[in-house]
Design an enzyme around this catalytic site. Sequence first.
Site, mmCIF file in Angstrom:
data_model
loop_
_atom_site.group_PDB
_atom_site.id
_atom_site.type_symbol
_atom_site.label_atom_id
_atom_site.label_comp_id
_atom_site.label_asym_id
_atom_site.label_seq_id
_atom_site.Cartn_x
_atom_site.Cartn_y
_atom_site.Cartn_z
ATOM 1 N N SER A 110 8.831 -10.687 0.241
ATOM 2 C CA SER A 110 9.969 -9.814 0.670
ATOM 3 C C SER A 110 9.575 -8.424 0.488
ATOM 4 O O SER A 110 8.462 -7.826 1.211
ATOM 5 C CB SER A 110 11.049 -10.177 -0.197
ATOM 6 O OG SER A 110 12.357 -9.550 0.244
ATOM 7 N N ASP A 141 14.855 -17.178 8.788
ATOM 8 C CA ASP A 141 14.995 -15.954 8.137
ATOM 9 C C ASP A 141 15.497 -14.894 9.152
ATOM 10 O O ASP A 141 15.142 -14.500 10.068
ATOM 11 C CB ASP A 141 13.788 -15.543 7.618
ATOM 12 C CG ASP A 141 13.664 -14.276 6.520
ATOM 13 O OD1 ASP A 141 14.813 -13.618 6.514
ATOM 14 O OD2 ASP A 141 12.675 -14.130 5.957
ATOM 15 N N HIS A 173 15.512 -16.449 4.282
ATOM 16 C CA HIS A 173 14.689 -15.611 3.661
ATOM 17 C C HIS A 173 14.340 -16.141 2.120
ATOM 18 O O HIS A 173 13.233 -15.927 1.738
ATOM 19 C CB HIS A 173 15.197 -14.254 3.392
ATOM 20 C CG HIS A 173 14.582 -12.984 3.016
ATOM 21 N ND1 HIS A 173 13.240 -12.938 3.764
ATOM 22 C CD2 HIS A 173 14.582 -12.386 1.845
ATOM 23 C CE1 HIS A 173 12.581 -11.811 3.035
ATOM 24 N NE2 HIS A 173 13.398 -11.519 1.961
#
Length: 375
Positions: free
Chosen positions: A149, A316, A349
């Site tokens: 991330s 995501d 995500h």
Amino acid sequence: MTEFIPANARFVDLPSPFPMKRGGALHGARMAYDTWGTLNAARDNAVLVLTGLSPDAHAAANEANPEPGWWEAMVGPGKPIDSERWFVVCVNALGSCKGSTGPASIDPATGRPYRLDFPELSIEDGADAAAVVVRALGIERLACVIGNSMGGMAALALLQRHPGIARSLVDISGAARALPFSIAIRSLQREAIRLDPKWNGGDYDDDAYPESGMRMARKLGVITYRSALEWDGRFGRVRLEDEREDDDPFGFEFQVESYLEGHARRFVRRFDPNSYLYLSRSMDWFDLGEGHDGDVHAGLAAIRVERALAIGVQTDILFPLQQQEEIAEGLRAGGANAAFLPLPSPQGHDAFLVDIERFGPAVSGFLNAMRAPGR
């Protein structure tokens, strides 16, 4: 506001002054880190893990701290990032409230928390600070840098700003620049915090903490961290039983609302709001195309790394698949043996935190294919 530092955390002092990309400098700053495994005599078996916005450096249990970490299923003996083979280092992001210097830390010039006097923070600053930790541990070249991330952004910045610091890269649900949708979500999160009267221009304490703003910010985040497919599968339209109060006709009625509320309440008193603001904005500012006439592909192609794997998740919405595909294509243009791996996880995500059945083999397969480290 207090900091939240894991037990037995270790620290590396940053050079003083430590210059920041957008101006200003830190004095007396430090980085928190944790390790697993042993650095070999050749010092070529080190793997650096760079985190998302909220985790600390304690990715998994170890001798110094037996408490489970945020990536417990991935790091350790016999696990996908195998500490019997690799010397694993995880750093807490610069600007955080979990050990590394950030807005909640004491400013040595005043003896009070920095709050909004903390210099403007960029992803690149975090990458430079991570490089200091790597060098302080006696590592000239990492075998691999793994970024999740926000950490995927930091990993790219590390490779760009410190050529040769790593032989390979695993970029998980990361990006070379922020997209408008992600910027919009994070902007709303920051607005929710700043509109809470108790935020008070960043001058709050534990007794007057902007809890409502942080709850809203966290809920917005959690909604985007998972996918609509998972929300439907986990909660459907199941209603709560007799929990709505008569004097609150618009109170929680569905299980998904109760879940978000519980998740948010567990988070808000464990993270500093100003740190949240600074780290969130650093992601919006990140653009690897800077210095390349805005061309992200050129910025990626300028990075020199031997091998790379960009992993994304089909569900995501925060860091969508095209961003990981862009990373692989750009690095390949620069001469890297770079692959793109889209995974069909339903968990959005945050899948890299929970869908270990898919992510574990992908990461371990990449690491196992590397040449054996020296002794």
